[in-house]
Design an enzyme around this catalytic site. Structure first.
Site, PDB file in Angstrom:
ATOM      1  N   ASP A 331       0.914  -1.248   0.033  1.00  0.00           N
ATOM      2  CA  ASP A 331       0.123  -0.174  -0.019  1.00  0.00           C
ATOM      3  C   ASP A 331       0.934   1.191   0.035  1.00  0.00           C
ATOM      4  O   ASP A 331       2.169   1.155   0.074  1.00  0.00           O
ATOM      5  CB  ASP A 331      -0.955   0.153   1.228  1.00  0.00           C
ATOM      6  CG  ASP A 331      -0.206   0.238   2.517  1.00  0.00           C
ATOM      7  OD1 ASP A 331       1.140   0.198   2.576  1.00  0.00           O
ATOM      8  OD2 ASP A 331      -0.774   0.207   3.794  1.00  0.00           O
ATOM      9  N   ASP A 333       1.493   4.832   2.253  1.00  0.00           N
ATOM     10  CA  ASP A 333       0.988   5.518   3.625  1.00  0.00           C
ATOM     11  C   ASP A 333       1.611   6.763   3.469  1.00  0.00           C
ATOM     12  O   ASP A 333       2.706   7.078   3.082  1.00  0.00           O
ATOM     13  CB  ASP A 333       1.694   4.671   4.608  1.00  0.00           C
ATOM     14  CG  ASP A 333       1.532   3.342   4.754  1.00  0.00           C
ATOM     15  OD1 ASP A 333       0.442   2.955   4.859  1.00  0.00           O
ATOM     16  OD2 ASP A 333       2.390   2.617   4.457  1.00  0.00           O
ATOM     17  N   ASP A 427      -3.240   4.787   2.877  1.00  0.00           N
ATOM     18  CA  ASP A 427      -3.735   5.388   4.249  1.00  0.00           C
ATOM     19  C   ASP A 427      -3.140   6.712   4.250  1.00  0.00           C
ATOM     20  O   ASP A 427      -1.931   6.937   4.025  1.00  0.00           O
ATOM     21  CB  ASP A 427      -2.726   4.431   5.114  1.00  0.00           C
ATOM     22  CG  ASP A 427      -3.565   2.902   5.351  1.00  0.00           C
ATOM     23  OD1 ASP A 427      -4.650   2.780   4.690  1.00  0.00           O
ATOM     24  OD2 ASP A 427      -2.763   1.975   5.701  1.00  0.00           O
TER      25      ASP A 427
HETATM   26  P1  UTP Z   1       2.316  -1.250   6.607  1.00  0.00           P
HETATM   27  O1  UTP Z   1       1.250  -2.132   7.020  1.00  0.00           O
HETATM   28  O2  UTP Z   1       1.820  -0.354   5.484  1.00  0.00           O
HETATM   29  O3  UTP Z   1       3.919  -1.754   6.406  1.00  0.00           O
HETATM   30  O4  UTP Z   1       2.469  -0.106   7.857  1.00  0.00           O
HETATM   31  P2  UTP Z   1       4.838  -1.199   5.394  1.00  0.00           P
HETATM   32  O5  UTP Z   1       6.018  -1.254   6.342  1.00  0.00           O
HETATM   33  O6  UTP Z   1       4.554  -0.092   4.622  1.00  0.00           O
HETATM   34  O7  UTP Z   1       5.035  -2.524   4.210  1.00  0.00           O
HETATM   35  P3  UTP Z   1       4.194  -2.531   2.969  1.00  0.00           P
HETATM   36  O8  UTP Z   1       5.210  -2.637   1.989  1.00  0.00           O
HETATM   37  O9  UTP Z   1       2.948  -1.565   2.815  1.00  0.00           O
HETATM   38  O10 UTP Z   1       3.837  -3.950   3.116  1.00  0.00           O
HETATM   39  C1  UTP Z   1       3.394   0.944   7.886  1.00  0.00           C
HETATM   40  C2  UTP Z   1       3.759   1.306   9.350  1.00  0.00           C
HETATM   41  O11 UTP Z   1       2.616   1.979   9.873  1.00  0.00           O
HETATM   42  C3  UTP Z   1       2.183   1.373  10.967  1.00  0.00           C
HETATM   43  C4  UTP Z   1       3.108   0.163  11.268  1.00  0.00           C
HETATM   44  O12 UTP Z   1       3.608  -0.062  12.425  1.00  0.00           O
HETATM   45  C5  UTP Z   1       4.002   0.038  10.133  1.00  0.00           C
HETATM   46  O13 UTP Z   1       5.344   0.258  10.820  1.00  0.00           O
HETATM   47  N1  UTP Z   1       0.951   1.203  11.199  1.00  0.00           N
HETATM   48  C6  UTP Z   1       0.145   0.797  10.232  1.00  0.00           C
HETATM   49  C7  UTP Z   1       0.253   1.867  12.340  1.00  0.00           C
HETATM   50  O14 UTP Z   1       0.911   2.538  13.282  1.00  0.00           O
HETATM   51  N2  UTP Z   1      -1.057   1.595  12.598  1.00  0.00           N
HETATM   52  C8  UTP Z   1      -1.724   1.047  11.614  1.00  0.00           C
HETATM   53  O15 UTP Z   1      -3.064   0.829  11.947  1.00  0.00           O
HETATM   54  C9  UTP Z   1      -1.219   0.731  10.351  1.00  0.00           C
HETATM   55 MN    MN Z   2       2.682   0.552   3.611  1.00  0.00          MN
END
Ligand code: UTP
Ligand code: MN
Length: 503
Positions: A331, A333, A427
């Site tokens: 995804d 972020d 997100d």
């Molecule tokens: P992600 O699940 O998007 O993982 O969460 P990522 O490291 O970006 O990997 P991919 O490539 O998308 O699979 C990103 C960060 O955001 C935090 C998590 O701790 C993670 O480190 N996070 C995610 C939150 O704090 N709360 C959430 O609800 C989701």
């Molecule tokens: Mn991510």
């Protein structure tokens, strides 16, 4: 699609990128960063960081260079690499300039805001060793105390252990899952390829089970337990079900117990699904595909446009795996903030309406900022939008309103059949400026790194860390931080760049 002349996609940088500072604060020092094993992107990132901190960095090696910084190279590798670039032989002594240094000197200097004194531990040895630890007993126990880059030399073994960690979590055994995650993470930071069990004898978190797995892989190339797990119906179904957006382990387990084995079992069933799960199923195929960095940058541009229509100087930062240097992700972020906290009021909702009006939003739900968390809570309660965005296939070639009109006028079922777009999970997180450094650290990950950082804070420093702040449980006060570096400093940890947080 539009046949009008199409505008090129704007390449202007999003609002948060600061220009590289040109003021040189340390005129006696000239850095040369070695690209070998590091790659151009990371070198560019480190160069910009150093320049921002007032260091002079030269793109080409010359006799002006005082400090050569490299990562995962031995002394002789650095030398021969520079010699190749220079096309002549170099003669350096260990004590003479330029210093041939490991990245640790660089990160410590960036963290202190000035060049730290070169110590022998910073120097690459003559021996040609690529090891940054003299022996494995020096590997610290918490992942936030170690540098873990994306690439490492024991992927076969860590992939196997990750399968066991996932399988344990599918069975509800969080402790076992964590144990496998910790040993995996230790192996990810090893600077050499494991040759025998002797190599892991003194490693933290490598218990007997982990050693058995390593031994089998070293001897037979595979581990029977892992192969059995991968082949099991439960593991395969749970992996499939948890890969649907909106389905966690709990729900997947319930469905599995009820006999669900495939996506069609779900579609055929009269099962009540949440709106998130329905969207997850509808866009399942698209969401299984990796998001590339190029696609992520397109989404960044879109998100910045949406937000800037209301607050022109809003700050938007891409976090998650892409900030850690990953080239693909599941995804994208984003973290959104503004120095004036009033500017953030209602901004997310407005940006969502903007995206929706232009046909970019396939799904979204907003979690409001949690009002009820205490200072010492480690829960994260930022206002967050979990969405699915449509990325038009023509995004590489143009960015124009005509194309946007075309997208807007398709209803969702037409979009389904026209195949000139794909769905991407996005997100959007809004953090007040005062919490921004903590939110940035929290949303950059990796998940295991965050978990370890919180465990370290609590167990070693008696502090509670969240994406909102750091609370000192003994002094009963919140510790403000204006940068990620300050958070590390509060915790007494050497600063780690996002690239080194791939634990
Ligand atoms: P992600 O699940 O998007 O993982 O969460 P990522 O490291 O970006 O990997 P991919 O490539 O998308 O699979 C990103 C960060 O955001 C935090 C998590 O701790 C993670 O480190 N996070 C995610 C939150 O704090 N709360 C959430 O609800 C989701
Ligand atoms: Mn991510």
């Amino acid at each position: 699609m539009s046949t009008l002349p199409l505008k090129r996609r704007k390449k202007d940088a999003p609002a948060h990128r600061e220009p590289a500072a040109s003021e040189i604060l340390f005129p006696d020092i000239c850095l040369f960063i070695v690209e070998r094993r590091m790659g151009a992107a990371r070198r560019g990132f480190l160069t910009a960081l150093a320049q921002k901190k007032g260091f002079s960095v030269t793109p080409h090696f010359s006799d002006k260079v005082t400090h050569v910084v490299s990562e995962q190279n031995s002394y002789s590798e650095v030398l021969s690499w520079i010699e190749k670039q220079m096309e002549h032989k170099l003669q350096f002594g260990t004590e003479s300039t330029p210093h041939i240094l490991d990245i640790s000197w660089f990160t410590e200097s960036m963290s202190s805001g000035e060049p730290v004194t070169v110590e022998s531990r910073h120097r690459l040895g003559f021996s040609g060793s690529t090891e940054s630890f003299d022996n494995v007993t020096q590997i610290p126990s918490y992942a936030c105390q170690r540098r873990t880059s994306l690439l490492h030399q024991n992927k076969e073994i860590t992939d196997a252990l990750e399968i066991l960690a996932l399988s344990a979590s599918f069975q509800g055994s969080e402790a076992r899952s964590l144990a496998f995650a910790r040993s995996t993470s230790v192996l990810k930071c090893l600077p050499f390829k494991l040759q025998s069990l002797q190599d892991v004898k003194d490693l933290p978190w490598c218990g007997n089970h982990c050693k058995r797995v390593i031994q089998e892989i070293l001897e037979d190339g595979v581990c029977m337990e892992v192969e059995l797990v991968k082949d099991s119906e439960q593991y395969q179904s749970m992996k499939l079900l948890t890969s649907i957006f909106g389905v966690g382990v709990h729900t997947a387990k319930k469905w599995y117990q009820e006999g669900v084995r495939s996506l069609s079992d779900l579609n055929n069933n009269k099962r009540k699904l949440t709106a998130e799960q329905r969207a997850g199923l509808l866009h399942y195929k698209d969401l299984q595909q990796h998001v590339t960095r190029e696609e992520a940058e397109w989404v960044e541009h879109l998100v910045v446009r949406a937000l800037q229509s209301y607050v022109p100087d809003v700050q938007v930062t891409m976090t998650g795996g892409f900030r850690r240097g990953k080239e693909v992700g599941h995804d994208v972020d984003f973290l959104i903030t503004h120095p004036k906290e009033e500017a953030l009021n209602g901004l997310l909702k407005k940006a969502i309406s903007w995206l929706e009006s232009k046909g970019y939003l396939l799904y979204h739900h907003v979690k409001a900022r949690s009002q009820s968390f205490s200072k010492s809570s480690t829960m994260d309660g930022h206002e967050t939008c979990y969405s699915i965005v449509s990325l038009p296939n023509y995004y590489k070639h143009n960015w124009d309103c005509e194309a946007e009109e075309t997208l807007k006028n398709l209803d969702n079922s037409e979009k389904e059949t026209s195949h000139n777009w794909r769905a991407i999970r996005v997100d959007l997180v809004v953090a007040p400026y005062s919490e921004y450094s903590y939110a940035l650290l929290g949303w950059t990950g990796s998940k295991h790194f965050e978990r370890e950082l919180r465990r370290y804070s609590f167990e070693v420093k008696k502090m509670s860390l969240s994406s909102h702040g750091l609370f000192d449980n003994e002094k009963k006060c919140l510790l403000p931080a204006a940068s990620e570096e300050e958070v590390f400093a509060h915790l007494g940890l050497p600063f780690l760049l996002p690239f080194d947080r791939n634990a």
